[in-house]
Write a protein that holds these residues in place. Structure first.
Motif, PDB file in Angstrom:
ATOM      1  N   PRO A   1      -4.017  -0.846  -7.954  1.00 22.99           N
ATOM      2  CA  PRO A   1      -2.616  -0.453  -8.181  1.00 22.99           C
ATOM      3  C   PRO A   1      -1.637  -1.591  -7.949  1.00 22.99           C
ATOM      4  O   PRO A   1      -0.434  -1.428  -8.180  1.00 22.99           O
ATOM      5  CB  PRO A   1      -2.413   0.667  -7.152  1.00 22.99           C
ATOM      6  CG  PRO A   1      -3.362   0.337  -6.053  1.00 22.99           C
ATOM      7  CD  PRO A   1      -4.565  -0.279  -6.707  1.00 22.99           C
ATOM      8  N   VAL A   2      -2.130  -2.739  -7.448  1.00 26.48           N
ATOM      9  CA  VAL A   2      -1.269  -3.893  -7.189  1.00 26.48           C
ATOM     10  C   VAL A   2      -1.953  -5.133  -7.757  1.00 26.48           C
ATOM     11  O   VAL A   2      -3.159  -5.147  -7.994  1.00 26.48           O
ATOM     12  CB  VAL A   2      -1.004  -4.088  -5.672  1.00 26.48           C
ATOM     13  CG1 VAL A   2      -0.290  -2.892  -5.092  1.00 26.48           C
ATOM     14  CG2 VAL A   2      -2.315  -4.335  -4.928  1.00 26.48           C
ATOM     15  N   ASP A   3      -1.162  -6.171  -7.952  1.00 28.50           N
ATOM     16  CA  ASP A   3      -1.726  -7.446  -8.417  1.00 28.50           C
ATOM     17  C   ASP A   3      -2.132  -8.250  -7.185  1.00 28.50           C
ATOM     18  O   ASP A   3      -1.437  -9.165  -6.746  1.00 28.50           O
ATOM     19  CB  ASP A   3      -0.692  -8.191  -9.260  1.00 28.50           C
ATOM     20  CG  ASP A   3      -1.308  -9.372 -10.003  1.00 28.50           C
ATOM     21  OD1 ASP A   3      -2.440  -9.755  -9.657  1.00 28.50           O
ATOM     22  OD2 ASP A   3      -0.645  -9.907 -10.909  1.00 28.50           O
TER      23      ASP A   3
ATOM     24  N   LEU B   1       0.831  -1.205   0.000  1.00 26.74           N
ATOM     25  CA  LEU B   1       0.000   0.000   0.000  1.00 26.74           C
ATOM     26  C   LEU B   1       0.866   1.255   0.000  1.00 26.74           C
ATOM     27  O   LEU B   1       0.566   2.230  -0.708  1.00 26.74           O
ATOM     28  CB  LEU B   1      -0.926  -0.009   1.214  1.00 26.74           C
ATOM     29  CG  LEU B   1      -1.829   1.210   1.388  1.00 26.74           C
ATOM     30  CD1 LEU B   1      -2.714   1.424   0.158  1.00 26.74           C
ATOM     31  CD2 LEU B   1      -2.684   1.081   2.643  1.00 26.74           C
ATOM     32  N   LEU B   2       1.933   1.260   0.780  1.00 27.79           N
ATOM     33  CA  LEU B   2       2.809   2.432   0.821  1.00 27.79           C
ATOM     34  C   LEU B   2       3.416   2.741  -0.545  1.00 27.79           C
ATOM     35  O   LEU B   2       3.661   3.901  -0.878  1.00 27.79           O
ATOM     36  CB  LEU B   2       3.918   2.219   1.855  1.00 27.79           C
ATOM     37  CG  LEU B   2       3.534   2.438   3.322  1.00 27.79           C
ATOM     38  CD1 LEU B   2       4.705   2.084   4.233  1.00 27.79           C
ATOM     39  CD2 LEU B   2       3.107   3.871   3.560  1.00 27.79           C
ATOM     40  N   ASP B   3       3.649   1.698  -1.332  1.00 22.97           N
ATOM     41  CA  ASP B   3       4.242   1.898  -2.658  1.00 22.97           C
ATOM     42  C   ASP B   3       3.251   2.478  -3.663  1.00 22.97           C
ATOM     43  O   ASP B   3       3.656   2.886  -4.755  1.00 22.97           O
ATOM     44  CB  ASP B   3       4.781   0.568  -3.203  1.00 22.97           C
ATOM     45  CG  ASP B   3       6.030   0.115  -2.458  1.00 22.97           C
ATOM     46  OD1 ASP B   3       6.688   0.975  -1.830  1.00 22.97           O
ATOM     47  OD2 ASP B   3       6.316  -1.095  -2.487  1.00 22.97           O
ATOM     48  N   THR B   4       1.965   2.528  -3.307  1.00 20.79           N
ATOM     49  CA  THR B   4       0.955   2.997  -4.266  1.00 20.79           C
ATOM     50  C   THR B   4       0.648   4.480  -4.144  1.00 20.79           C
ATOM     51  O   THR B   4      -0.076   5.020  -4.981  1.00 20.79           O
ATOM     52  CB  THR B   4      -0.358   2.219  -4.091  1.00 20.79           C
ATOM     53  OG1 THR B   4      -0.922   2.502  -2.791  1.00 20.79           O
ATOM     54  CG2 THR B   4      -0.123   0.719  -4.229  1.00 20.79           C
ATOM     55  N   HIS B   5       1.158   5.143  -3.096  1.00 17.51           N
ATOM     56  CA  HIS B   5       0.861   6.574  -2.949  1.00 17.51           C
ATOM     57  C   HIS B   5       1.999   7.270  -2.219  1.00 17.51           C
ATOM     58  O   HIS B   5       2.868   6.611  -1.616  1.00 17.51           O
ATOM     59  CB  HIS B   5      -0.468   6.791  -2.206  1.00 17.51           C
ATOM     60  CG  HIS B   5      -0.454   6.355  -0.769  1.00 17.51           C
ATOM     61  ND1 HIS B   5       0.045   7.141   0.249  1.00 17.51           N
ATOM     62  CD2 HIS B   5      -0.880   5.212  -0.162  1.00 17.51           C
ATOM     63  CE1 HIS B   5      -0.084   6.518   1.405  1.00 17.51           C
ATOM     64  NE2 HIS B   5      -0.636   5.342   1.185  1.00 17.51           N
ATOM     65  N   ASP B   6       1.979   8.585  -2.252  1.00 18.25           N
ATOM     66  CA  ASP B   6       3.023   9.404  -1.615  1.00 18.25           C
ATOM     67  C   ASP B   6       2.470  10.239  -0.472  1.00 18.25           C
ATOM     68  O   ASP B   6       3.142  11.175  -0.008  1.00 18.25           O
ATOM     69  CB  ASP B   6       3.658  10.347  -2.648  1.00 18.25           C
ATOM     70  CG  ASP B   6       4.357   9.578  -3.759  1.00 18.25           C
ATOM     71  OD1 ASP B   6       4.968   8.534  -3.454  1.00 18.25           O
ATOM     72  OD2 ASP B   6       4.277  10.015  -4.922  1.00 18.25           O
ATOM     73  N   GLU B   7       1.264   9.948  -0.010  1.00 19.70           N
ATOM     74  CA  GLU B   7       0.664  10.718   1.079  1.00 19.70           C
ATOM     75  C   GLU B   7       1.391  10.443   2.388  1.00 19.70           C
ATOM     76  O   GLU B   7       1.966   9.357   2.583  1.00 19.70           O
ATOM     77  CB  GLU B   7      -0.823  10.373   1.221  1.00 19.70           C
ATOM     78  CG  GLU B   7      -1.647  10.562  -0.037  1.00 19.70           C
ATOM     79  CD  GLU B   7      -1.706  12.016  -0.472  1.00 19.70           C
ATOM     80  OE1 GLU B   7      -1.392  12.899   0.345  1.00 19.70           O
ATOM     81  OE2 GLU B   7      -2.064  12.268  -1.638  1.00 19.70           O
ATOM     82  N   PRO B   8       1.373  11.391   3.315  1.00 23.04           N
ATOM     83  CA  PRO B   8       2.064  11.166   4.594  1.00 23.04           C
ATOM     84  C   PRO B   8       1.340  10.173   5.496  1.00 23.04           C
ATOM     85  O   PRO B   8       1.956   9.572   6.371  1.00 23.04           O
ATOM     86  CB  PRO B   8       2.088  12.565   5.233  1.00 23.04           C
ATOM     87  CG  PRO B   8       0.950  13.292   4.606  1.00 23.04           C
ATOM     88  CD  PRO B   8       0.846  12.763   3.210  1.00 23.04           C
TER      89      PRO B   8
END
Length: 456
Positions: free
Chosen positions: A437-439, A291-298
């Motif tokens: 955003p992920v498989d 999940l962290l790899d799918t966005h740049d939000e804090p």
């Protein structure tokens, strides 16, 4: 000694209050008029002087302070959190001042309090728990009035007396938290919210974090970045040795919760200052990393629009559709200008099935996490610490959560997951309105195969 003086056809008695004026140094006297009999007036004065000698005297001037005036300044003396102060001021404004505002602080009788308590509980807009909160605030108010020497004693009884018919307090009906029910919630969240919703449901169920703590979970306090990303050097070193040493354990840190202060969303310490480190099972650690790899939000879990979850009415706009289910929103009808129109939804979502948590609170996932820990036989100190509670007394003083205890929790949660996914069919994947955003399907197949290999 009291003395009597006649004013017309009425007499007045005056007595020494035992106080001295700070400026003039003269004695301060109090008085009461309206007597027609000197003996009655004199005996009244003797009783007041007896109260003075026995330190139970409240001057008529002090006791005449109106409740609305006392309630105006009393909240400023409290040292509570901003949300608690806001709630107290609301209770004073809506319930206490309207009933007692024009009554002198010293004139509130226990019998009048009991009548008000009964009336309060009968109000249709006051639930049982909220009513108890109002009575608690009123009791605090009266206790402080006693300390301020505005009345001799509180009208609120300090001991529970068995008056009237016994009524058992209703408790919320709960059922055990089954992992297949959590999976259905996660699948519904995947359909309605997306991949963050899928991970959100498993995170709450496998950590027992309070909702406001999950909303405020930031990436620097979440595996795999944490503990190396912790901004506190001392804590980073200690946690690094414990969780990232020779036998690493993925973990998250409960450092903040989201609350609003004067309408502004802010980070506050968790409830009861319950900062804590929570180990997570490996499957959840992988989901969090994905999940962290799918966005740049804090923050860890962005809303559908990418903003903090705490900005949304999560219960209404997220949890209720996920838990209760709802019909397809791919298209709907509306009447505009007297004409029926068929409109495509701006965010089409397939039909979502109801779950075992239909009509239930999100908080029950936290309760269910404790059930899982208890079922797996973990120690009380490890369980309560993980829930953010303090164990009272000598037991809590001498006890300590060790890495071995935490590893057992991590392993038991992982085993529970593996036993479940080993039974999953190939068609478990729900429909979802937009590409993931992920498989996730491939990841789950790997989890199922690994679990089945271990079972065999």
């Amino acid at each position: 000694m009291p003395y009597i003086e006649w004013r017309g056809n009425k007499c007045r008695v005056r007595w020494d209050t035992g106080r001295v004026h700070p400026d003039t140094g003269k004695k301060i006297y109090d008085s009461k008029s309206g007597f027609t009999d000197e003996d009655e007036a004199y005996n009244y004065g003797l009783d007041r002087e007896s109260d003075v000698r026995n330190d139970r005297y409240i001057s008529r001037r002090d006791g005449a302070v109106l409740m609305k005036d006392y309630c105006r300044t009393w909240p400023d003396t409290l040292e509570v959190g901003h949300l608690r102060e806001k709630n107290i001021r609301s209770m004073l404004r809506l319930y206490i001042v309207p009933r007692w505002g024009d009554t002198a602080v010293g004139d509130i009788k226990p019998s009048a309090y009991r009548v008000w308590k009964k009336q309060l509980k009968a109000m249709p807009n006051v639930g049982e728990k909220y009513g108890e909160e109002i009575l608690t605030v009123f009791s605090m108010l009266m206790d402080d009035a006693v300390e301020d020497e505005l009345r001799p004693a509180s009208p609120v009884p300090k001991t529970k007396r068995h008056r009237g018919k016994y009524k058992k307090k209703p408790r919320e009906k709960k059922r055990e938290m089954l992992i297949q029910d959590v999976h259905q919630l996660a699948c519904n969240a995947l359909t309605f919210w997306g991949f963050p919703g899928f991970v959100f449901c498993w995170t709450v169920a496998c950590t027992g974090m309070r909702p406001a703590e999950v909303y405020a979970l930031r990436r620097e306090f979440c595996t795999p970045a944490w503990p190396a990303s912790d901004p506190d050097a001392e804590r980073r070193a200690e946690a690094g040795k414990r969780y990232a040493g020779e036998s690493p354990m993925p973990a998250v840190r409960v450092q903040w919760q989201h609350q609003r202060e004067n309408g502004v969303l802010k980070l506050f310490p968790p409830k009861y200052e319950s900062h804590r480190d929570l180990v997570v099972p490996p499957f959840l650690a992988e989901l969090l990393a994905m999940l962290l790899d799918t966005h740049d939000e804090p923050w860890m879990f962005p809303s559908i629009g990418g903003s903090p979850l705490a900005n949304a009415n999560f219960t209404y706009h997220y949890w209720r559709p996920i838990a209760d289910g709802r019909e397809s929103r791919e298209a709907y009808e509306r009447t505009q200008g007297g004409r029926v129109q068929h409109v495509g939804s701006r965010r089409p979502v397939p039909a979502i099935p109801a779950t075992a948590y239909a009509g239930k609170r999100l908080y029950l996932l936290r309760h269910g996490h404790k059930e899982w820990l208890d079922e797996d036989g973990h120690s009380r100190i490890a369980t309560e610490t993980r829930m953010g509670h303090e164990v009272a007394g000598v037991e809590g003083l001498y006890a300590n959560v060790t890495p071995v205890m935490e590893r057992r929790i991590m392993d038991s949660l992982q085993r529970r997951w593996e036993r479940f996914v080993a039974t999953l069919e190939d068609d478990w994947m729900p429909s979802f309105p937009s590409p993931l955003p992920v498989d996730l399907s491939r990841w789950m197949k790997e989890q199922v195969k690994a679990a089945q290999d271990r079972e065999s």
